[in-house]
Design a protein around this motif. Structure first.
Motif, PDB file in Angstrom:
ATOM      1  N   PHE A 191       1.042   6.035  -2.279  1.00  0.00           N
ATOM      2  CA  PHE A 191      -0.055   5.218  -1.759  1.00  0.00           C
ATOM      3  C   PHE A 191      -0.684   4.483  -2.931  1.00  0.00           C
ATOM      4  O   PHE A 191      -1.158   5.115  -3.872  1.00  0.00           O
ATOM      5  N   THR A 192      -0.687   3.161  -2.884  1.00  0.00           N
ATOM      6  CA  THR A 192      -1.171   2.347  -3.986  1.00  0.00           C
ATOM      7  C   THR A 192      -2.584   1.855  -3.716  1.00  0.00           C
ATOM      8  O   THR A 192      -2.852   1.252  -2.678  1.00  0.00           O
ATOM      9  N   ILE A 193      -3.462   2.134  -4.658  1.00  0.00           N
ATOM     10  CA  ILE A 193      -4.815   1.586  -4.689  1.00  0.00           C
ATOM     11  C   ILE A 193      -4.949   1.048  -6.105  1.00  0.00           C
ATOM     12  O   ILE A 193      -5.212   1.797  -7.044  1.00  0.00           O
ATOM     13  N   GLU A 194      -4.657  -0.252  -6.281  1.00  0.00           N
ATOM     14  CA  GLU A 194      -4.550  -0.855  -7.612  1.00  0.00           C
ATOM     15  C   GLU A 194      -5.690  -0.432  -8.518  1.00  0.00           C
ATOM     16  O   GLU A 194      -6.821  -0.404  -8.095  1.00  0.00           O
ATOM     17  N   PRO A 195      -5.419  -0.077  -9.728  1.00  0.00           N
ATOM     18  CA  PRO A 195      -4.170   0.018 -10.483  1.00  0.00           C
ATOM     19  C   PRO A 195      -3.554   1.413 -10.462  1.00  0.00           C
ATOM     20  O   PRO A 195      -2.853   1.803 -11.381  1.00  0.00           O
ATOM     21  N   VAL A 196      -3.802   2.200  -9.424  1.00  0.00           N
ATOM     22  CA  VAL A 196      -3.360   3.591  -9.353  1.00  0.00           C
ATOM     23  C   VAL A 196      -2.442   3.775  -8.154  1.00  0.00           C
ATOM     24  O   VAL A 196      -2.637   3.164  -7.108  1.00  0.00           O
ATOM     25  N   GLU A 197      -1.430   4.629  -8.337  1.00  0.00           N
ATOM     26  CA  GLU A 197      -0.585   5.035  -7.213  1.00  0.00           C
ATOM     27  C   GLU A 197      -0.597   6.550  -7.131  1.00  0.00           C
ATOM     28  O   GLU A 197      -0.367   7.241  -8.127  1.00  0.00           O
ATOM     29  N   VAL A 245      17.645  23.720  -0.876  1.00  0.00           N
ATOM     30  CA  VAL A 245      16.280  23.478  -0.409  1.00  0.00           C
ATOM     31  C   VAL A 245      15.332  24.595  -0.859  1.00  0.00           C
ATOM     32  O   VAL A 245      14.181  24.347  -1.192  1.00  0.00           O
ATOM     33  N   LYS A 246      15.814  25.826  -0.928  1.00  0.00           N
ATOM     34  CA  LYS A 246      14.954  26.949  -1.329  1.00  0.00           C
ATOM     35  C   LYS A 246      14.513  26.847  -2.788  1.00  0.00           C
ATOM     36  O   LYS A 246      13.555  27.488  -3.187  1.00  0.00           O
ATOM     37  N   ALA A 247      15.189  26.051  -3.602  1.00  0.00           N
ATOM     38  CA  ALA A 247      14.830  25.893  -5.010  1.00  0.00           C
ATOM     39  C   ALA A 247      14.110  24.571  -5.264  1.00  0.00           C
ATOM     40  O   ALA A 247      14.031  24.111  -6.388  1.00  0.00           O
ATOM     41  N   SER A 248      13.566  23.959  -4.216  1.00  0.00           N
ATOM     42  CA  SER A 248      12.956  22.638  -4.349  1.00  0.00           C
ATOM     43  C   SER A 248      11.569  22.699  -4.975  1.00  0.00           C
ATOM     44  O   SER A 248      10.954  23.752  -5.066  1.00  0.00           O
ATOM     45  N   THR A 249      11.110  21.539  -5.423  1.00  0.00           N
ATOM     46  CA  THR A 249       9.769  21.397  -5.984  1.00  0.00           C
ATOM     47  C   THR A 249       9.047  20.301  -5.214  1.00  0.00           C
ATOM     48  O   THR A 249       9.577  19.208  -5.043  1.00  0.00           O
ATOM     49  N   PHE A 250       7.852  20.607  -4.746  1.00  0.00           N
ATOM     50  CA  PHE A 250       6.996  19.602  -4.124  1.00  0.00           C
ATOM     51  C   PHE A 250       5.900  19.286  -5.123  1.00  0.00           C
ATOM     52  O   PHE A 250       5.226  20.189  -5.621  1.00  0.00           O
ATOM     53  N   SER A 251       5.739  17.999  -5.461  1.00  0.00           N
ATOM     54  CA  SER A 251       4.728  17.633  -6.454  1.00  0.00           C
ATOM     55  C   SER A 251       3.889  16.458  -5.977  1.00  0.00           C
ATOM     56  O   SER A 251       4.328  15.647  -5.173  1.00  0.00           O
ATOM     57  N   VAL A 252       2.679  16.410  -6.499  1.00  0.00           N
ATOM     58  CA  VAL A 252       1.747  15.324  -6.246  1.00  0.00           C
ATOM     59  C   VAL A 252       1.328  14.797  -7.605  1.00  0.00           C
ATOM     60  O   VAL A 252       1.046  15.566  -8.515  1.00  0.00           O
ATOM     61  N   GLY A 253       1.313  13.477  -7.754  1.00  0.00           N
ATOM     62  CA  GLY A 253       0.972  12.896  -9.040  1.00  0.00           C
ATOM     63  C   GLY A 253       0.149  11.637  -8.908  1.00  0.00           C
ATOM     64  O   GLY A 253       0.002  11.073  -7.823  1.00  0.00           O
ATOM     65  N   LEU A 264       0.804  -1.221   0.000  1.00  0.00           N
ATOM     66  CA  LEU A 264       0.000   0.000   0.000  1.00  0.00           C
ATOM     67  C   LEU A 264       0.834   1.266   0.000  1.00  0.00           C
ATOM     68  O   LEU A 264       0.462   2.264  -0.606  1.00  0.00           O
ATOM     69  N   ILE A 265       1.968   1.239   0.675  1.00  0.00           N
ATOM     70  CA  ILE A 265       2.780   2.438   0.858  1.00  0.00           C
ATOM     71  C   ILE A 265       4.166   2.205   0.267  1.00  0.00           C
ATOM     72  O   ILE A 265       4.768   1.173   0.478  1.00  0.00           O
ATOM     73  N   ARG A 266       4.655   3.198  -0.493  1.00  0.00           N
ATOM     74  CA  ARG A 266       5.998   3.130  -1.072  1.00  0.00           C
ATOM     75  C   ARG A 266       6.785   4.356  -0.583  1.00  0.00           C
ATOM     76  O   ARG A 266       6.374   5.485  -0.818  1.00  0.00           O
ATOM     77  N   ILE A 267       7.890   4.101   0.089  1.00  0.00           N
ATOM     78  CA  ILE A 267       8.784   5.153   0.557  1.00  0.00           C
ATOM     79  C   ILE A 267      10.037   5.073  -0.304  1.00  0.00           C
ATOM     80  O   ILE A 267      10.621   4.007  -0.451  1.00  0.00           O
ATOM     81  N   SER A 268      10.449   6.208  -0.896  1.00  0.00           N
ATOM     82  CA  SER A 268      11.596   6.144  -1.808  1.00  0.00           C
ATOM     83  C   SER A 268      12.586   7.279  -1.546  1.00  0.00           C
ATOM     84  O   SER A 268      12.218   8.367  -1.119  1.00  0.00           O
ATOM     85  N   LEU A 269      13.843   6.980  -1.825  1.00  0.00           N
ATOM     86  CA  LEU A 269      14.943   7.932  -1.784  1.00  0.00           C
ATOM     87  C   LEU A 269      15.715   7.774  -3.084  1.00  0.00           C
ATOM     88  O   LEU A 269      15.914   6.654  -3.552  1.00  0.00           O
TER      89      LEU A 269
END
Length: 185
Positions: A143-149, A171-179, A96-101
């Motif tokens: 967050f995975t809800i098959e077939p969508v993450e 850090v001041k030039a960072s981008t926060f995104s949701v997809g 259900l949950i994917r944590i990535s670096l």
């Protein structure tokens, strides 16, 4: 004997997650780019020009991922095409949950009045594009809800370009995104 049993249990847990993993994903993301924001006495000035959007393609194998994305933004009279290729290591919890670096290369193309630049430098050869590109650091949560993450990524570029050697995170030039990514297979 204990070590063999522990290795067996780990392999037993990995096999189903690898067999049923989402190998190829395609989607869109929307983000807010801090590099165009103005810090004022009252705090962060919110501007619609700071929003970026674009396509996202991810290839996942075992616990490794390759994410290729592009976001577009329209600060002032310019168009920014920020392309990124980021390699990640991720941990999937309960499917259900994917944590990535991860880390990769970001090539911030800008077109202003017909002039193309990469990271503010004129673009003449492809070697210059790579030299003027930034190192991108990424922290992600999905967050995975098959077939969508549904994914949230925080991309932090390096202070200077790869050719300059200043790879400290800006850090001041960072981008926060949701997809949203759809599993193709």
């Amino acid at each position: 004997m204990k070590k063999k049993f522990i290795v067996f249990l780990v392999m037993l847990a990995l096999v189903p997650s690898v067999m049923f993993a989402d190998v190829l994903q395609l989607g869109m993301n929307v983000g807010y780019k801090n590099s165009y924001a103005q810090i004022e006495d009252e705090g962060l000035e919110f501007k619609w020009d700071n929003f970026v959007f674009g396509p996202d393609i991810r290839l996942n194998l075992l616990c490794f991922g390759l994410d290729v994305s592009m976001d577009m933004g329209f600060p002032g009279d310019a168009v920014v095409l920020n392309t990124k290729a980021v390699g990640t290591i991720y941990l999937k919890l309960l499917d259900l949950i994917r944590i990535s670096l991860g880390a990769g290369v970001g090539m911030p193309f800008m077109v202003e009045h017909g002039d193309w630049t990469v990271n503010g430098e004129p673009m003449e050869k492809f070697v210059d594009v790579l030299k003027d590109s930034n190192l991108i650091y990424r922290v992600g949560l999905g967050f995975t809800i098959e077939p969508v993450e549904i994914v949230a990524n925080w991309d932090i570029p390096s202070e200077g370009p790869l050719g300059g050697g200043d790879l400290f995170p800006a850090v001041k030039a960072s981008t926060f995104s949701v997809g949203v990514l759809f599993n193709l297979f």
